[in-house]
Design a protein around this motif. Sequence first.
Motif, mmCIF file in Angstrom:
data_model
loop_
_atom_site.group_PDB
_atom_site.id
_atom_site.type_symbol
_atom_site.label_atom_id
_atom_site.label_comp_id
_atom_site.label_asym_id
_atom_site.label_seq_id
_atom_site.Cartn_x
_atom_site.Cartn_y
_atom_site.Cartn_z
ATOM 1 N N PHE A 145 39.680 41.309 40.100
ATOM 2 C CA PHE A 145 40.918 40.850 39.469
ATOM 3 C C PHE A 145 42.190 41.291 40.193
ATOM 4 O O PHE A 145 43.054 40.450 40.465
ATOM 5 N N PRO A 146 42.364 42.586 40.517
ATOM 6 C CA PRO A 146 43.646 42.981 41.140
ATOM 7 C C PRO A 146 43.904 42.290 42.477
ATOM 8 O O PRO A 146 45.045 41.958 42.793
ATOM 9 N N ILE A 147 42.857 42.041 43.240
ATOM 10 C CA ILE A 147 42.990 41.361 44.537
ATOM 11 C C ILE A 147 43.374 39.900 44.320
ATOM 12 O O ILE A 147 44.269 39.368 44.993
ATOM 13 N N VAL A 148 42.694 39.250 43.388
ATOM 14 C CA VAL A 148 43.006 37.843 43.104
ATOM 15 C C VAL A 148 44.447 37.716 42.624
ATOM 16 O O VAL A 148 45.206 36.876 43.110
ATOM 17 N N LYS A 149 44.834 38.554 41.679
ATOM 18 C CA LYS A 149 46.187 38.484 41.117
ATOM 19 C C LYS A 149 47.238 38.664 42.208
ATOM 20 O O LYS A 149 48.196 37.891 42.295
ATOM 21 N N ASN A 150 47.058 39.648 43.062
ATOM 22 C CA ASN A 150 48.002 39.909 44.147
ATOM 23 C C ASN A 150 48.091 38.711 45.098
ATOM 24 O O ASN A 150 49.177 38.316 45.524
ATOM 25 N N GLN A 151 46.945 38.126 45.427
ATOM 26 C CA GLN A 151 46.914 36.984 46.349
ATOM 27 C C GLN A 151 47.605 35.773 45.732
ATOM 28 O O GLN A 151 48.349 35.070 46.413
ATOM 29 N N VAL A 152 47.369 35.546 44.445
ATOM 30 C CA VAL A 152 48.012 34.412 43.775
ATOM 31 C C VAL A 152 49.530 34.612 43.737
ATOM 32 O O VAL A 152 50.289 33.681 43.991
ATOM 33 N N ILE A 153 49.963 35.821 43.466
ATOM 34 C CA ILE A 153 51.407 36.109 43.398
ATOM 35 C C ILE A 153 52.063 35.970 44.768
ATOM 36 O O ILE A 153 53.073 35.291 44.921
ATOM 37 N N LYS A 154 51.481 36.606 45.780
ATOM 38 C CA LYS A 154 52.125 36.711 47.094
ATOM 39 C C LYS A 154 51.693 35.669 48.114
ATOM 40 O O LYS A 154 52.368 35.460 49.116
ATOM 41 N N GLY A 155 50.525 35.065 47.907
ATOM 42 C CA GLY A 155 49.993 34.151 48.908
ATOM 43 C C GLY A 155 49.552 34.934 50.138
ATOM 44 O O GLY A 155 49.431 36.158 50.103
#
Length: 79
Positions: free
Chosen positions: A40-50
């Motif tokens: 989850f934390p990796i996915v969330k960060n990637q979605v936010i920042k690209g």
Amino acid sequence: MTGTNGKQIFITKCGGCHTLKDAGTTGTQGPNLDQLMPPFPIVKNQVIKGGGIMPAFKGVLTDAQINAVAKYVAQHAGK
């Protein structure tokens, strides 16, 4: 886009580039999320920042939508 259905958000916004069996998507521009199985934390960060060719979705999706799609991916990738 309205609503916080993580699967629907994924299909609409992410499925064109990513493979995720549960969503029925077979995109090949981004990583195969079933193989990657990101937490989850990796996915969330990637979605936010690209990153790379992936656009940032901060300001495109609401915080609730970002959380919903990140939770969906983290729970269903590789299953």
